[in-house]
Design a protein around this motif. Structure first.
Motif, PDB file in Angstrom:
ATOM      1  N   ARG A  41      62.341 -94.733  44.447  1.00 32.97           N
ATOM      2  CA  ARG A  41      61.167 -94.002  44.901  1.00 32.97           C
ATOM      3  C   ARG A  41      60.396 -94.794  45.967  1.00 32.97           C
ATOM      4  O   ARG A  41      59.947 -94.225  46.959  1.00 32.97           O
ATOM      5  CB  ARG A  41      60.281 -93.763  43.684  1.00 32.97           C
ATOM      6  CG  ARG A  41      59.008 -93.040  43.922  1.00 32.97           C
ATOM      7  CD  ARG A  41      58.355 -93.048  42.566  1.00 32.97           C
ATOM      8  NE  ARG A  41      57.143 -92.288  42.491  1.00 32.97           N
ATOM      9  CZ  ARG A  41      55.980 -92.849  42.208  1.00 32.97           C
ATOM     10  NH1 ARG A  41      55.888 -94.151  42.056  1.00 32.97           N
ATOM     11  NH2 ARG A  41      54.921 -92.087  42.074  1.00 32.97           N
ATOM     12  N   ARG A  59      59.821 -93.443  49.693  1.00 31.67           N
ATOM     13  CA  ARG A  59      58.478 -93.201  50.190  1.00 31.67           C
ATOM     14  C   ARG A  59      58.340 -93.554  51.679  1.00 31.67           C
ATOM     15  O   ARG A  59      57.622 -92.907  52.417  1.00 31.67           O
ATOM     16  CB  ARG A  59      57.491 -94.035  49.378  1.00 31.67           C
ATOM     17  CG  ARG A  59      56.046 -93.695  49.625  1.00 31.67           C
ATOM     18  CD  ARG A  59      55.166 -94.867  49.295  1.00 31.67           C
ATOM     19  NE  ARG A  59      55.015 -95.110  47.878  1.00 31.67           N
ATOM     20  CZ  ARG A  59      54.280 -94.362  47.073  1.00 31.67           C
ATOM     21  NH1 ARG A  59      53.669 -93.321  47.538  1.00 31.67           N
ATOM     22  NH2 ARG A  59      54.166 -94.664  45.817  1.00 31.67           N
ATOM     23  N   TRP A  85      62.533 -85.800  48.004  1.00 34.54           N
ATOM     24  CA  TRP A  85      61.440 -86.706  47.646  1.00 34.54           C
ATOM     25  C   TRP A  85      60.804 -86.250  46.341  1.00 34.54           C
ATOM     26  O   TRP A  85      60.554 -87.048  45.430  1.00 34.54           O
ATOM     27  CB  TRP A  85      60.429 -86.753  48.796  1.00 34.54           C
ATOM     28  CG  TRP A  85      59.065 -87.250  48.427  1.00 34.54           C
ATOM     29  CD1 TRP A  85      57.907 -86.544  48.476  1.00 34.54           C
ATOM     30  CD2 TRP A  85      58.710 -88.553  47.962  1.00 34.54           C
ATOM     31  NE1 TRP A  85      56.857 -87.315  48.064  1.00 34.54           N
ATOM     32  CE2 TRP A  85      57.312 -88.565  47.740  1.00 34.54           C
ATOM     33  CE3 TRP A  85      59.429 -89.717  47.692  1.00 34.54           C
ATOM     34  CZ2 TRP A  85      56.628 -89.669  47.277  1.00 34.54           C
ATOM     35  CZ3 TRP A  85      58.739 -90.829  47.217  1.00 34.54           C
ATOM     36  CH2 TRP A  85      57.367 -90.806  47.026  1.00 34.54           C
ATOM     37  N   ASN A 103      60.733 -88.281  42.673  1.00 34.66           N
ATOM     38  CA  ASN A 103      59.491 -88.477  41.921  1.00 34.66           C
ATOM     39  C   ASN A 103      59.585 -87.935  40.511  1.00 34.66           C
ATOM     40  O   ASN A 103      59.222 -88.595  39.553  1.00 34.66           O
ATOM     41  CB  ASN A 103      58.365 -87.712  42.600  1.00 34.66           C
ATOM     42  CG  ASN A 103      57.600 -88.604  43.508  1.00 34.66           C
ATOM     43  OD1 ASN A 103      57.065 -89.601  43.066  1.00 34.66           O
ATOM     44  ND2 ASN A 103      57.588 -88.262  44.766  1.00 34.66           N
ATOM     45  N   LEU A 154      59.331 -90.024  37.047  1.00 28.77           N
ATOM     46  CA  LEU A 154      58.266 -89.780  36.067  1.00 28.77           C
ATOM     47  C   LEU A 154      58.847 -89.338  34.729  1.00 28.77           C
ATOM     48  O   LEU A 154      58.391 -89.778  33.670  1.00 28.77           O
ATOM     49  CB  LEU A 154      57.272 -88.740  36.608  1.00 28.77           C
ATOM     50  CG  LEU A 154      56.428 -89.223  37.799  1.00 28.77           C
ATOM     51  CD1 LEU A 154      55.507 -88.116  38.288  1.00 28.77           C
ATOM     52  CD2 LEU A 154      55.606 -90.458  37.435  1.00 28.77           C
ATOM     53  N   LYS A 197      60.413 -92.307  33.003  1.00 27.14           N
ATOM     54  CA  LYS A 197      59.418 -93.266  32.545  1.00 27.14           C
ATOM     55  C   LYS A 197      58.647 -92.757  31.333  1.00 27.14           C
ATOM     56  O   LYS A 197      58.327 -93.522  30.428  1.00 27.14           O
ATOM     57  CB  LYS A 197      58.451 -93.558  33.688  1.00 27.14           C
ATOM     58  CG  LYS A 197      57.633 -94.792  33.446  1.00 27.14           C
ATOM     59  CD  LYS A 197      56.781 -95.125  34.645  1.00 27.14           C
ATOM     60  CE  LYS A 197      55.812 -96.215  34.260  1.00 27.14           C
ATOM     61  NZ  LYS A 197      54.531 -96.048  34.907  1.00 27.14           N
ATOM     62  N   TYR A 216      51.990 -86.919  42.640  1.00 29.31           N
ATOM     63  CA  TYR A 216      53.096 -87.839  42.414  1.00 29.31           C
ATOM     64  C   TYR A 216      52.655 -89.286  42.253  1.00 29.31           C
ATOM     65  O   TYR A 216      53.431 -90.132  41.914  1.00 29.31           O
ATOM     66  CB  TYR A 216      54.084 -87.766  43.575  1.00 29.31           C
ATOM     67  CG  TYR A 216      54.600 -86.389  43.758  1.00 29.31           C
ATOM     68  CD1 TYR A 216      55.370 -85.815  42.746  1.00 29.31           C
ATOM     69  CD2 TYR A 216      54.302 -85.648  44.879  1.00 29.31           C
ATOM     70  CE1 TYR A 216      55.842 -84.530  42.878  1.00 29.31           C
ATOM     71  CE2 TYR A 216      54.767 -84.373  45.017  1.00 29.31           C
ATOM     72  CZ  TYR A 216      55.534 -83.802  44.018  1.00 29.31           C
ATOM     73  OH  TYR A 216      55.992 -82.537  44.151  1.00 29.31           O
ATOM     74  N   THR A 217      51.396 -89.576  42.571  1.00 25.13           N
ATOM     75  CA  THR A 217      51.047 -90.989  42.631  1.00 25.13           C
ATOM     76  C   THR A 217      49.780 -91.280  41.865  1.00 25.13           C
ATOM     77  O   THR A 217      49.027 -92.155  42.234  1.00 25.13           O
ATOM     78  CB  THR A 217      50.864 -91.430  44.094  1.00 25.13           C
ATOM     79  OG1 THR A 217      49.922 -90.559  44.687  1.00 25.13           O
ATOM     80  CG2 THR A 217      52.152 -91.396  44.853  1.00 25.13           C
ATOM     81  N   GLU A 242      49.213 -92.806  39.185  1.00 24.94           N
ATOM     82  CA  GLU A 242      49.026 -94.166  38.679  1.00 24.94           C
ATOM     83  C   GLU A 242      48.787 -95.165  39.805  1.00 24.94           C
ATOM     84  O   GLU A 242      48.398 -96.282  39.563  1.00 24.94           O
ATOM     85  CB  GLU A 242      50.189 -94.587  37.788  1.00 24.94           C
ATOM     86  CG  GLU A 242      51.498 -94.835  38.515  1.00 24.94           C
ATOM     87  CD  GLU A 242      52.382 -93.606  38.563  1.00 24.94           C
ATOM     88  OE1 GLU A 242      51.840 -92.483  38.748  1.00 24.94           O
ATOM     89  OE2 GLU A 242      53.598 -93.757  38.431  1.00 24.94           O
ATOM     90  N   GLU A 243      48.996 -94.746  41.060  1.00 24.99           N
ATOM     91  CA  GLU A 243      48.765 -95.694  42.140  1.00 24.99           C
ATOM     92  C   GLU A 243      47.482 -95.406  42.911  1.00 24.99           C
ATOM     93  O   GLU A 243      47.239 -95.964  43.963  1.00 24.99           O
ATOM     94  CB  GLU A 243      49.977 -95.729  43.071  1.00 24.99           C
ATOM     95  CG  GLU A 243      51.167 -96.306  42.353  1.00 24.99           C
ATOM     96  CD  GLU A 243      52.381 -96.366  43.245  1.00 24.99           C
ATOM     97  OE1 GLU A 243      53.443 -95.948  42.768  1.00 24.99           O
ATOM     98  OE2 GLU A 243      52.255 -96.803  44.387  1.00 24.99           O
TER      99      GLU A 243
END
Lengths: 309, 485
Positions: free
Chosen positions: A91, A95, A106, A110, A114, A117, B64-65, B67-68
């Protein structure tokens, strides 16, 4: 194409393939342990040896048991080879090349990261492990398919295919290596009836059983399976096939002389061996030799095309 | 019926669309009629359609992000456009061209003869303290003496309807990609409104940008290599860097992709080997551009880039050092700067600004600090600022002392009541304050101003802070030709 971009594409493909193959490796080991009698004394330890990560494992765990090994192989972000780490790296690479890969891809990367995880528990416990691992494999295959079907097939796609095939060849040798672990000597008394099953499970883990039956048309024998997985030109997960793919990608690239010389040498090596005559010990050494060859090919590709620090 | 213009409040402020309760301005009439006819359900549908379009076009990636955190945060978008009649815009456009032309002459003068200082129009001591003046650039002559190729000037309107320039951004102004994307979203969501209006297009910006950049190429070749230099994916404007590169068909590079050889020529590292670069649209601040000259530990930049630029082997846009003209104290001198270089009066006024460096003005500021906004010269984003009417006596006293002690570093402006425009809050409309950032491209052959620009809106009630990091959003900006109507 920028060297950095080529490098990111290459690694993205490698990490996706690595996640898929780690899932395959865990699947084959799980099945094997279920299939073999307790007396065979098959354990989980060989899997970390095969991945070359014993040292790292022992830094973080004291007990070598199924749960710890699976946590290490699936979820542990201290292990750069775990499924979750691989997908995270895929990922991160994706990016930076969002303008090169299709947007749907993409999003798939993702989603897969996810999902992998957030569900690690179901991969670690036996009950849902199969479906967790299948989802990883299916997700990776979907991404591969999307890229084949929608990415622009310029040299960026060649770097993608090279990354995928070098990783695949590497993991095919590792999966074969599970079988060459010394606890499964082919002369082992009492295990002969199981030999067939063991090699069948290897083929199945590489989705190669059906193809093997179509092509080889004899019962599943060690030497034939090795020949099929190492030397078959037309089976996508066979070592030789993967090297031929890399060669065809290199044909599209500039400045390819040295890279081609290395990949041709590796092809010659893999075709030179007679699997009938490979005893377990020799097989293990031969596999080491192939892995070393893959590393040489990777290094020469990196030196030729990627950013040098 | 969800939207009732009769209860929309415009007392004491200038609203961009509504003249008085229930009375839209002429150019806004078809839009207001259209909105009034919408049912709650339809408003929901339009909002959802806009969100979907934003998602599909990849403008927002927040999901999508999570956690960032800060990466790829979505910027809220309001579906009610802001409308400016073309006749008014034509005036603004001329004013912006005048301003940028003068600023470029000013920057070039500062790095050469400094006539404006010798003629005592601009105080030389201001230059000595400027954090954006680059002594390394003295004597350099970029193509056609243009330093600020891309300028983003922030415009505001007060309660009387007068348009002012609030500030000029001459370093790496951002936001243009949102202007382009906002229009794409609106075309998808309200295609029928586009039939009712003649809305001037904005989407030629990327090709104008490319043409301008290509015109700077030191090599006379048909297809010069133009690249966009970005600090990388963790920069808040990375989306824009990548978007513009894609739209121009230019490579998006990072510092480590570039290499300057001993002959001061810039190359990018490609799989084919080294490939020469002619023009760099750099989105990295001056001080990180070249570790040989500026911050030695910068890993974002390219060692030797300034050598290559000075040797004339590569063009940099904007030129290093161009930021000297967006200091807030310099801003206060722009009317004098326009007069000095062009012998013209400014077509768009500055917000009235008191320069504390002048004794009379300083005394006025100290006397009237409770009515003024006091700003330090070199801070941005609202840091170190005093809002007089809202401040305590203690804070006011502190600023009085600061202004006396370090007069060069302070300016003061009266509190402006920024204009508003109707903005959707739930299914209702409420007034929200806004500004406008047009982008001005200055090249060898032409100066182009975007048709409108990026309208930023403060989504919090009563707020005038339009920054995306502090609850700001954006709107599409329509320049409409009423003559066609």
């Amino acid at each position: 194409m920028l060297s950095r971009v080529a490098e990111n594409i290459y690694w993205m493909a490698r990490y996706i393939e690595r996640a898929e193959n780690t899932a395959r490796l865990i699947t084959v080991t799980t099945n094997l342990i279920l299939d073999l009698p307790k007396s065979a004394n098959v354990g989980w330890e060989p899997i970390i040896e095969i991945m070359g990560s014993e040292k790292l494992f022992h830094e973080h765990y004291t007990e070598i048991d199924e749960r710890n090994i699976l946590r290490f192989m699936i979820a542990d972000q201290n292990n750069p080879g775990s499924i979750v780490s691989s997908l995270q790296m895929a990922r991160e690479n994706a990016r930076t090349i969002r303008d090169i890969i299709p947007r749907e891809t993409w999003e798939r990367i993702n989603d897969l990261f996810l999902a992998a995880k957030s569900n690690t528990q179901s991969g670690i416990a036996r009950k849902n492990r199969h479906s967790y691992l299948q989802n990883i494999i299916l997700g990776a295959q979907t991404i591969t398919g999307q890229l084949a079907g929608t990415m622009y097939h310029d040299i960026g796609y060649d770097f993608l295919r090279m990354g995928r095939n070098l990783e695949r060849a590497d993991m095919t040798t590792r999966i074969i290596d599970v079988r060459s672990a010394d606890l499964l000597e082919e002369e082992h008394e009492g295990l002969t009836p199981y030999e067939n099953i063991q090699w069948m499970s290897v083929l199945k883990s590489l989705t190669g059983y059906q193809m093997y039956r179509r092509i080889i048309q004899v019962r599943v024998r060690r030497a034939d399976v090795l020949k099929f997985l190492l030397q078959e030109k037309k089976f996508p997960r066979a070592f030789y096939h993967a090297t031929c793919e890399v060669e065809s990608c290199l044909n599209n690239l500039p400045r390819n002389t040295e890279c081609k010389r290395q990949i041709n040498a590796l092809q010659k090596t893999v075709l030179s061996v007679n699997p009938e005559k490979l005893k377990q010990d020799d097989l293990h050494k031969f596999i080491d030799k192939l892995q070393l060859g893959l590393m040489t090919v990777h290094n020469i590709i990196a030196d030729t095309y990627f950013l040098r620090q | 019926m969800a939207i009732r213009w009769g209860s929309y409040k415009v007392k004491g402020i200038y609203d961009e669309l509504i003249r008085a309760a229930g009375k839209p301005r002429e150019a806004a009439k078809p839009l207001c009629d259209y909105l009034r006819a919408l049912k709650d359900r339809e408003i929901e549908e339009y909002k959802a359609a806009a969100e979907l379009a934003i998602h599909v076009m990849g403008i927002t990636f927040t999901v999508y992000t999570e956690e960032e955190g800060s990466i790829d945060r979505a910027w809220p978008f309001d579906i009610i456009p802001r409308i400016i009649p073309k006749s008014e815009w034509d005036q603004i456009e001329r004013g912006l061209k005048q301003r940028v032309q003068a600023l470029n002459l000013f920057i070039d003068d500062l790095y050469h003869d400094q006539k404006i200082i010798k003629d005592k129009v601009f105080p030389g001591e201001l230059l000595k303290d400027s954090v954006n003046f680059r002594p390394q650039c003295v004597g350099v002559s970029p193509p056609d003496n243009i330093w600020a190729h891309i300028c983003g000037s922030d415009l505001v309107r007060d309660d009387k309807g007068t348009v002012y320039v609030l500030e000029d951004n001459l370093r790496v102004p951002s936001g243009v990609s949102y202007m382009l994307e906002n229009r794409m979203v609106m075309k998808r969501v309200f295609p029928d409104l586009f039939e009712d209006y003649s809305i001037l297009p904005v989407d030629d910006y990327p090709s104008q940008l490319y043409d301008m950049l290509a015109s700077l190429s030191p090599r006379e070749i048909a297809q010069p290599e133009v690249v966009v230099l970005s600090p990388g994916i963790y920069n808040s404007a990375y989306f824009e860097h990548s978007y513009l590169a894609q739209q121009m068909g230019a490579e998006l590079v990072e510092g480590r992709d570039l290499y300057v050889d001993e002959k001061d020529v810039v190359y990018m590292r490609t799989v084919e080997g080294l490939s020469r670069v002619d023009v760099i649209y750099r989105r990295i601040d001056d001080l990180f551009l070249d570790p040989e000259v500026f911050h030695p530990d910068s890993v974002l930049g390219v060692p030797g880039l300034l050598r290559a630029w000075k040797a004339g082997n590569v063009a940099l846009a904007n030129a290093p050092g161009a930021g000297v003209a967006d200091d807030k104290v310099v801003y206060a001198f722009v009317p004098e700067i326009i007069k000095y270089y062009l012998d013209q009066d400014p077509m768009i006024p500055n917000v009235p600004t008191y320069k504390c460096i002048n004794k009379d003005e300083r005394d006025y500021v100290i006397e009237n600090i409770d009515k003024l906004v006091v700003k330090p010269a070199n801070e941005s984003g609202g840091y170190g600022m005093l809002i007089g009417p809202q401040a305590s006596n203690k804070e006011r006293d502190k600023f009085k002392r600061l202004v006396k002690k370090d007069a060069r570093n302070y300016i003061a402006q009266p509190m402006l009541t920024l204009s508003t425009a109707p903005t959707l809050v739930g299914n209702r409309v409420e007034p929200r304050h806004l500004d406008l950032r047009p982008f001005i491209l200055s090249g060898k052959d032409a100066t182009n101003v975007t048709m409108g620009g990026l309208t930023r809106v403060a989504l919090r009630k009563g707020s005038t802070v339009v920054n995306s990091s502090q609850g700001g959003g954006s709107k599409d900006t329509w320049i409409v030709d009423m003559a066609d109507h």
